[in-house]
Design a protein around this motif. Structure first.
Motif, PDB file in Angstrom:
ATOM      1  N   THR A  94       0.817  -1.217   0.000  1.00 24.77           N
ATOM      2  CA  THR A  94       0.000   0.000   0.000  1.00 24.77           C
ATOM      3  C   THR A  94       0.848   1.263   0.000  1.00 24.77           C
ATOM      4  N   MET A  95       2.116   1.148   0.376  1.00 24.69           N
ATOM      5  CA  MET A  95       2.991   2.317   0.437  1.00 24.69           C
ATOM      6  C   MET A  95       3.895   2.448  -0.788  1.00 24.69           C
ATOM      7  N   ILE A  96       3.685   1.619  -1.804  1.00 22.50           N
ATOM      8  CA  ILE A  96       4.468   1.763  -3.036  1.00 22.50           C
ATOM      9  C   ILE A  96       4.085   3.080  -3.711  1.00 22.50           C
ATOM     10  N   PRO A  97       5.037   3.952  -3.976  1.00 22.46           N
ATOM     11  CA  PRO A  97       4.686   5.247  -4.582  1.00 22.46           C
ATOM     12  C   PRO A  97       4.312   5.110  -6.051  1.00 22.46           C
ATOM     13  N   GLY A 129       3.863   9.705  -9.982  1.00 18.98           N
ATOM     14  CA  GLY A 129       3.896  11.137  -9.675  1.00 18.98           C
ATOM     15  C   GLY A 129       4.172  11.433  -8.218  1.00 18.98           C
ATOM     16  N   ALA A 130       4.766  10.478  -7.506  1.00 21.29           N
ATOM     17  CA  ALA A 130       5.041  10.666  -6.080  1.00 21.29           C
ATOM     18  C   ALA A 130       5.938  11.877  -5.854  1.00 21.29           C
ATOM     19  N   GLY A 131       5.576  12.686  -4.864  1.00 23.21           N
ATOM     20  CA  GLY A 131       6.346  13.870  -4.539  1.00 23.21           C
ATOM     21  C   GLY A 131       6.063  15.056  -5.430  1.00 23.21           C
ATOM     22  N   VAL A 132       5.284  14.854  -6.483  1.00 25.35           N
ATOM     23  CA  VAL A 132       4.987  15.935  -7.433  1.00 25.35           C
ATOM     24  C   VAL A 132       3.511  16.319  -7.354  1.00 25.35           C
ATOM     25  N   VAL A 133       2.647  15.325  -7.535  1.00 27.28           N
ATOM     26  CA  VAL A 133       1.212  15.606  -7.496  1.00 27.28           C
ATOM     27  C   VAL A 133       0.758  15.718  -6.040  1.00 27.28           C
ATOM     28  N   PRO A 134      -0.220  16.555  -5.776  1.00 25.12           N
ATOM     29  CA  PRO A 134      -0.721  16.684  -4.404  1.00 25.12           C
ATOM     30  C   PRO A 134      -1.495  15.438  -3.979  1.00 25.12           C
ATOM     31  N   GLY A 135      -1.626  15.275  -2.671  1.00 22.10           N
ATOM     32  CA  GLY A 135      -2.383  14.149  -2.159  1.00 22.10           C
ATOM     33  C   GLY A 135      -3.853  14.234  -2.549  1.00 22.10           C
ATOM     34  N   ARG A 136      -4.483  13.080  -2.724  1.00 25.01           N
ATOM     35  CA  ARG A 136      -5.878  13.027  -3.145  1.00 25.01           C
ATOM     36  C   ARG A 136      -6.710  12.284  -2.114  1.00 25.01           C
ATOM     37  N   LEU A 137      -7.835  12.874  -1.763  1.00 24.55           N
ATOM     38  CA  LEU A 137      -8.737  12.285  -0.788  1.00 24.55           C
ATOM     39  C   LEU A 137     -10.045  11.875  -1.451  1.00 24.55           C
ATOM     40  N   SER A 138     -10.595  10.751  -1.002  1.00 22.51           N
ATOM     41  CA  SER A 138     -11.912  10.310  -1.450  1.00 22.51           C
ATOM     42  C   SER A 138     -12.695   9.915  -0.202  1.00 22.51           C
ATOM     43  N   LEU A 148      -4.460   5.196   9.618  1.00 26.46           N
ATOM     44  CA  LEU A 148      -3.066   5.643   9.665  1.00 26.46           C
ATOM     45  C   LEU A 148      -2.369   5.414   8.324  1.00 26.46           C
ATOM     46  N   ILE A 149      -2.651   4.277   7.696  1.00 22.56           N
ATOM     47  CA  ILE A 149      -2.062   3.993   6.386  1.00 22.56           C
ATOM     48  C   ILE A 149      -2.501   5.041   5.365  1.00 22.56           C
ATOM     49  N   GLU A 150      -3.794   5.334   5.356  1.00 23.40           N
ATOM     50  CA  GLU A 150      -4.308   6.304   4.393  1.00 23.40           C
ATOM     51  C   GLU A 150      -3.742   7.700   4.647  1.00 23.40           C
ATOM     52  N   VAL A 151      -3.610   8.072   5.912  1.00 22.16           N
ATOM     53  CA  VAL A 151      -3.029   9.377   6.244  1.00 22.16           C
ATOM     54  C   VAL A 151      -1.568   9.428   5.807  1.00 22.16           C
ATOM     55  N   ALA A 152      -0.844   8.321   6.017  1.00 26.41           N
ATOM     56  CA  ALA A 152       0.564   8.282   5.599  1.00 26.41           C
ATOM     57  C   ALA A 152       0.685   8.434   4.091  1.00 26.41           C
ATOM     58  N   GLN A 153      -0.190   7.786   3.342  1.00 26.50           N
ATOM     59  CA  GLN A 153      -0.169   7.934   1.883  1.00 26.50           C
ATOM     60  C   GLN A 153      -0.385   9.389   1.476  1.00 26.50           C
ATOM     61  N   LEU A 206       2.759  11.678   2.796  1.00 27.97           N
ATOM     62  CA  LEU A 206       3.996  11.406   2.059  1.00 27.97           C
ATOM     63  C   LEU A 206       3.870  11.669   0.566  1.00 27.97           C
ATOM     64  N   ARG A 207       2.686  12.017   0.114  1.00 25.84           N
ATOM     65  CA  ARG A 207       2.451  12.350  -1.300  1.00 25.84           C
ATOM     66  C   ARG A 207       2.953  11.229  -2.216  1.00 25.84           C
ATOM     67  N   LEU A 208       2.379  10.050  -2.015  1.00 21.37           N
ATOM     68  CA  LEU A 208       2.802   8.860  -2.743  1.00 21.37           C
ATOM     69  C   LEU A 208       2.081   8.688  -4.078  1.00 21.37           C
ATOM     70  N   ASP A 209       1.322   9.686  -4.477  1.00 19.80           N
ATOM     71  CA  ASP A 209       0.550   9.590  -5.713  1.00 19.80           C
ATOM     72  C   ASP A 209      -0.434   8.422  -5.636  1.00 19.80           C
ATOM     73  N   ARG A 210      -1.101   8.330  -4.495  1.00 19.75           N
ATOM     74  CA  ARG A 210      -2.133   7.326  -4.288  1.00 19.75           C
ATOM     75  C   ARG A 210      -3.364   8.024  -3.730  1.00 19.75           C
ATOM     76  N   VAL A 211      -4.521   7.446  -3.953  1.00 19.91           N
ATOM     77  CA  VAL A 211      -5.768   8.016  -3.455  1.00 19.91           C
ATOM     78  C   VAL A 211      -6.019   7.493  -2.039  1.00 19.91           C
ATOM     79  N   SER A 212      -6.141   8.397  -1.088  1.00 14.86           N
ATOM     80  CA  SER A 212      -6.495   8.022   0.280  1.00 14.86           C
ATOM     81  C   SER A 212      -8.013   7.960   0.365  1.00 14.86           C
ATOM     82  N   SER A 213      -8.537   6.747   0.375  1.00 15.31           N
ATOM     83  CA  SER A 213      -9.977   6.549   0.231  1.00 15.31           C
ATOM     84  C   SER A 213     -10.596   5.962   1.493  1.00 15.31           C
ATOM     85  N   VAL A 214     -11.792   6.457   1.818  1.00 18.45           N
ATOM     86  CA  VAL A 214     -12.524   5.897   2.940  1.00 18.45           C
ATOM     87  C   VAL A 214     -12.944   4.464   2.640  1.00 18.45           C
ATOM     88  N   ASP A 215     -13.096   4.116   1.357  1.00 20.08           N
ATOM     89  CA  ASP A 215     -13.449   2.742   1.001  1.00 20.08           C
ATOM     90  C   ASP A 215     -12.329   1.770   1.345  1.00 20.08           C
TER      91      ASP A 215
END
Length: 243
Positions: free
Chosen positions: A122-125, A128-137, A189-194, A197-206
């Motif tokens: 889940t923490m694999i970037p 666009g890691a470090g470039v694109v802003p974090g995304r929340l769903s 905590l995992i979703e907040v870390a994503q 850290l701006r890992l270019d992943r969607v932090s989703s409530v799902d």
């Protein structure tokens, strides 16, 4: 007849046998087996083998530690090490007189073995890691349609080992609602870390909902083993005082 011999001390709680420890290990392997079944259901066996062989054919550290292929191969290779570690830890605890040595040792190693690889994935970037802003769903059930079957099964398995084995190791967690609360906190905590850290992943409530549901289902599977265990447990077997 020796009349000076001290009467036997009170019997301590029964020790968990190696068979019970193997049963706990079997719970861990249930999650791993489910992963294998899920992969085999969506991919042909030959494709699955080729997928695992990619790290062997590509001497690049990123392929080993930054892709699902590499992490899956490392996890499979680490299985004998995990089993040996649990066995050695249990033998050590039994020698020290620790109660439920096999149960505690296999549960601890099983939680780590069955959870760390999934969290690692889940923490694999992304690219666009470090470039694109974090995304929340934050809209529940909105992302399920885009996950696909493999994504849903993978999310269910992220904290499955924790849900199945934590009640066996920790008396305070011998309750499905408590397991659900712990899993929800860990997943959040995992979703907040994503996000942080701006890992270019969607932090989703799902993701949180599926991770929590997977832990709860796994706790129900292992419930026949832990619901009869005492809520509190000592760490040493009582020994009669010497006279």
């Amino acid at each position: 007849m020796n009349h000076d011999a001290s009467p036997p001390g009170p019997a301590g709680p029964p020790r968990t046998t190696p068979l019970a420890g193997l049963a706990v290990l079997g719970t861990v392997m249930f999650g791993v087996a489910m992963l294998g079944v899920a992969v085999a259901a969506f991919l042909s066996f030959g494709m699955f083998v080729r997928m695992l062989s990619v790290p062997l054919r590509t001497p690049d550290w990123h392929v080993w530690v930054g892709t699902f292929n590499g992490i899956a191969l490392i996890t499979l290779a680490a299985l004998p090490v995990a089993a040996l570690t649990a066995w050695a830890l249990a033998r050590r605890r039994r020698a020290l007189g620790t109660t439920a040595a096999w149960q505690r040792s296999f549960a601890e190693v099983g939680i780590a073995y069955g959870t760390v690889p999934w969290v690692w994935i889940t923490m694999i970037p992304g690219s666009g890691a470090g470039v694109v802003p974090g995304r929340l769903s934050l809209v529940p059930l909105q992302d399920l349609a885009t996950m696909g079957s493999a994504g849903i099964i993978g999310n269910l398995l992220v904290l499955a080992a924790l849900g199945a084995l934590a009640p066996l190791r920790f008396a305070a967690l011998r309750s499905v609602p408590r397991v659900l609360a712990l899993a929800a906190a860990c997943s959040a905590l995992i979703e907040v870390a994503q996000l942080v850290l701006r890992l270019d992943r969607v932090s989703s409530v799902d993701d949180v909902l599926l991770n929590t549901a997977g832990a709860g289902l796994a706790a129900l599977v292992s419930r026949p083993w832990w619901r009869s265990l005492p809520r509190t447990a000592g760490t040493r077997t009582p020994v009669a005082p010497a006279t």
